[in-house]
Design a protein around this motif. Structure first.
Motif, PDB file in Angstrom:
ATOM      1  N   MET A   1     -12.507 -26.076 -40.651  1.00  0.00           N
ATOM      2  CA  MET A   1     -11.079 -26.048 -40.427  1.00  0.00           C
ATOM      3  C   MET A   1     -10.386 -26.817 -41.545  1.00  0.00           C
ATOM      4  N   LEU A   2      -9.249 -26.293 -41.956  1.00  0.00           N
ATOM      5  CA  LEU A   2      -8.429 -26.910 -42.981  1.00  0.00           C
ATOM      6  C   LEU A   2      -7.043 -27.140 -42.392  1.00  0.00           C
ATOM      7  N   LEU A   3      -6.541 -28.357 -42.537  1.00  0.00           N
ATOM      8  CA  LEU A   3      -5.200 -28.698 -42.041  1.00  0.00           C
ATOM      9  C   LEU A   3      -4.274 -28.895 -43.236  1.00  0.00           C
ATOM     10  N   ASP A   4      -3.113 -28.272 -43.169  1.00  0.00           N
ATOM     11  CA  ASP A   4      -2.103 -28.383 -44.211  1.00  0.00           C
ATOM     12  C   ASP A   4      -1.000 -29.282 -43.660  1.00  0.00           C
ATOM     13  N   HIS A   5      -0.994 -30.535 -44.111  1.00  0.00           N
ATOM     14  CA  HIS A   5      -0.050 -31.556 -43.650  1.00  0.00           C
ATOM     15  C   HIS A   5       1.096 -31.610 -44.655  1.00  0.00           C
ATOM     16  N   ARG A   6       2.304 -31.310 -44.186  1.00  0.00           N
ATOM     17  CA  ARG A   6       3.462 -31.237 -45.072  1.00  0.00           C
ATOM     18  C   ARG A   6       4.541 -32.212 -44.629  1.00  0.00           C
ATOM     19  N   THR A   7       5.033 -32.997 -45.572  1.00  0.00           N
ATOM     20  CA  THR A   7       6.130 -33.927 -45.309  1.00  0.00           C
ATOM     21  C   THR A   7       7.297 -33.547 -46.202  1.00  0.00           C
ATOM     22  N   TYR A   8       8.455 -33.388 -45.591  1.00  0.00           N
ATOM     23  CA  TYR A   8       9.673 -33.030 -46.311  1.00  0.00           C
ATOM     24  C   TYR A   8      10.693 -34.145 -46.144  1.00  0.00           C
ATOM     25  N   THR A   9      11.421 -34.434 -47.210  1.00  0.00           N
ATOM     26  CA  THR A   9      12.479 -35.439 -47.182  1.00  0.00           C
ATOM     27  C   THR A   9      13.806 -34.758 -47.484  1.00  0.00           C
ATOM     28  N   CYS A  10      14.773 -34.986 -46.609  1.00  0.00           N
ATOM     29  CA  CYS A  10      16.116 -34.405 -46.758  1.00  0.00           C
ATOM     30  C   CYS A  10      17.101 -35.466 -47.240  1.00  0.00           C
ATOM     31  N   ARG A  11      18.175 -35.010 -47.829  1.00  0.00           N
ATOM     32  CA  ARG A  11      19.258 -35.925 -48.183  1.00  0.00           C
ATOM     33  C   ARG A  11      19.761 -36.582 -46.908  1.00  0.00           C
ATOM     34  N   PRO A  12      20.146 -37.856 -46.960  1.00  0.00           N
ATOM     35  CA  PRO A  12      20.658 -38.522 -45.756  1.00  0.00           C
ATOM     36  C   PRO A  12      21.791 -37.721 -45.116  1.00  0.00           C
ATOM     37  N   GLY A  13      21.720 -37.610 -43.790  1.00  0.00           N
ATOM     38  CA  GLY A  13      22.743 -36.921 -43.028  1.00  0.00           C
ATOM     39  C   GLY A  13      22.604 -35.407 -42.971  1.00  0.00           C
ATOM     40  N   THR A  14      21.516 -34.848 -43.545  1.00  0.00           N
ATOM     41  CA  THR A  14      21.393 -33.388 -43.583  1.00  0.00           C
ATOM     42  C   THR A  14      20.188 -32.853 -42.819  1.00  0.00           C
ATOM     43  N   LEU A  15      19.381 -33.712 -42.241  1.00  0.00           N
ATOM     44  CA  LEU A  15      18.152 -33.262 -41.571  1.00  0.00           C
ATOM     45  C   LEU A  15      18.449 -32.239 -40.476  1.00  0.00           C
ATOM     46  N   LYS A  16      19.390 -32.520 -39.606  1.00  0.00           N
ATOM     47  CA  LYS A  16      19.715 -31.589 -38.514  1.00  0.00           C
ATOM     48  C   LYS A  16      20.230 -30.258 -39.054  1.00  0.00           C
ATOM     49  N   LYS A  17      21.029 -30.301 -40.092  1.00  0.00           N
ATOM     50  CA  LYS A  17      21.547 -29.063 -40.689  1.00  0.00           C
ATOM     51  C   LYS A  17      20.405 -28.241 -41.298  1.00  0.00           C
ATOM     52  N   HIS A  18      19.507 -28.931 -41.991  1.00  0.00           N
ATOM     53  CA  HIS A  18      18.367 -28.248 -42.601  1.00  0.00           C
ATOM     54  C   HIS A  18      17.496 -27.591 -41.528  1.00  0.00           C
ATOM     55  N   LEU A  19      17.182 -28.336 -40.479  1.00  0.00           N
ATOM     56  CA  LEU A  19      16.336 -27.787 -39.413  1.00  0.00           C
ATOM     57  C   LEU A  19      17.034 -26.647 -38.669  1.00  0.00           C
ATOM     58  N   ALA A  20      18.361 -26.674 -38.588  1.00  0.00           N
ATOM     59  CA  ALA A  20      19.092 -25.583 -37.940  1.00  0.00           C
ATOM     60  C   ALA A  20      18.933 -24.285 -38.739  1.00  0.00           C
ATOM     61  N   ILE A  21      18.995 -24.379 -40.063  1.00  0.00           N
ATOM     62  CA  ILE A  21      18.772 -23.195 -40.906  1.00  0.00           C
ATOM     63  C   ILE A  21      17.352 -22.676 -40.701  1.00  0.00           C
ATOM     64  N   TYR A  22      16.389 -23.591 -40.689  1.00  0.00           N
ATOM     65  CA  TYR A  22      14.994 -23.193 -40.494  1.00  0.00           C
ATOM     66  C   TYR A  22      14.794 -22.543 -39.122  1.00  0.00           C
ATOM     67  N   GLU A  23      15.351 -23.157 -38.090  1.00  0.00           N
ATOM     68  CA  GLU A  23      15.178 -22.615 -36.737  1.00  0.00           C
ATOM     69  C   GLU A  23      15.722 -21.190 -36.646  1.00  0.00           C
ATOM     70  N   GLU A  24      16.866 -20.958 -37.256  1.00  0.00           N
ATOM     71  CA  GLU A  24      17.497 -19.640 -37.157  1.00  0.00           C
ATOM     72  C   GLU A  24      16.863 -18.601 -38.082  1.00  0.00           C
ATOM     73  N   HIS A  25      16.442 -19.013 -39.277  1.00  0.00           N
ATOM     74  CA  HIS A  25      16.019 -18.032 -40.280  1.00  0.00           C
ATOM     75  C   HIS A  25      14.554 -18.146 -40.728  1.00  0.00           C
ATOM     76  N   GLY A  26      13.911 -19.283 -40.498  1.00  0.00           N
ATOM     77  CA  GLY A  26      12.556 -19.473 -41.015  1.00  0.00           C
ATOM     78  C   GLY A  26      11.450 -19.493 -39.988  1.00  0.00           C
ATOM     79  N   TRP A  27      11.728 -20.069 -38.817  1.00  0.00           N
ATOM     80  CA  TRP A  27      10.693 -20.286 -37.793  1.00  0.00           C
ATOM     81  C   TRP A  27       9.963 -18.997 -37.411  1.00  0.00           C
ATOM     82  N   ALA A  28      10.685 -17.970 -37.042  1.00  0.00           N
ATOM     83  CA  ALA A  28      10.053 -16.740 -36.554  1.00  0.00           C
ATOM     84  C   ALA A  28       9.180 -16.091 -37.618  1.00  0.00           C
ATOM     85  N   VAL A  29       9.679 -16.006 -38.837  1.00  0.00           N
ATOM     86  CA  VAL A  29       8.882 -15.360 -39.891  1.00  0.00           C
ATOM     87  C   VAL A  29       7.677 -16.225 -40.266  1.00  0.00           C
ATOM     88  N   GLN A  30       7.844 -17.534 -40.306  1.00  0.00           N
ATOM     89  CA  GLN A  30       6.721 -18.393 -40.672  1.00  0.00           C
ATOM     90  C   GLN A  30       5.622 -18.350 -39.614  1.00  0.00           C
TER      91      GLN A  30
END
Length: 112
Positions: A1-30
């Motif tokens: 088994m191989l685990l791909d551990h990914r850490t992302y850093t967002c500009r301060p105050g933008t984490l929720k906005k970034h995750l909202a874009i991902y939830e709407e447009h990235g989650w399902a396809v990924q």
């Protein structure tokens, strides 16, 4: 088994906005290509502008096959462009990791 551990850093105050874009447009396809992650986490203490996700693969070939299919998907390409246009991400760190032999492996990778 191989685990791909990914850490992302967002500009301060933008984490929720970034995750909202991902939830709407990235989650399902990924998840269509990679299966469900072992974990998808936001930071509670420390650098609160970061989040982590961990994906499971049978091996490096499985990871390469699934990620190539995802990168070729027009919906994923569109999401990446939306994310880039938003400009919320500052950095990304990826670590490919193997479980040690004396601890039970996490749930086996499940995907297409």
């Amino acid at each position: 088994m191989l685990l791909d551990h990914r850490t992302y850093t967002c500009r301060p105050g933008t984490l929720k906005k970034h995750l909202a874009i991902y939830e709407e447009h990235g989650w399902a396809v990924q998840t269509r290509h990679l299966g469900m992650p072992l974990a998808y986490l936001t930071t509670e203490t420390g650098d609160v502008n970061t989040y982590v996700h961990i994906w499971m693969y049978e091996d490096a070939a499985d990871r390469a096959r699934r990620r190539a299919a995802m990168q070729a998907d027009p919906a994923w390409v569109a999401y990446l462009q939306m994310s880039a246009d938003a400009g919320y991400l500052l950095k990304q760190e990826n670590k490919l990791m193997n479980p040690v032999s004396f601890v039970p492996a996490p749930l086996r990778a499940s995907g297409p």
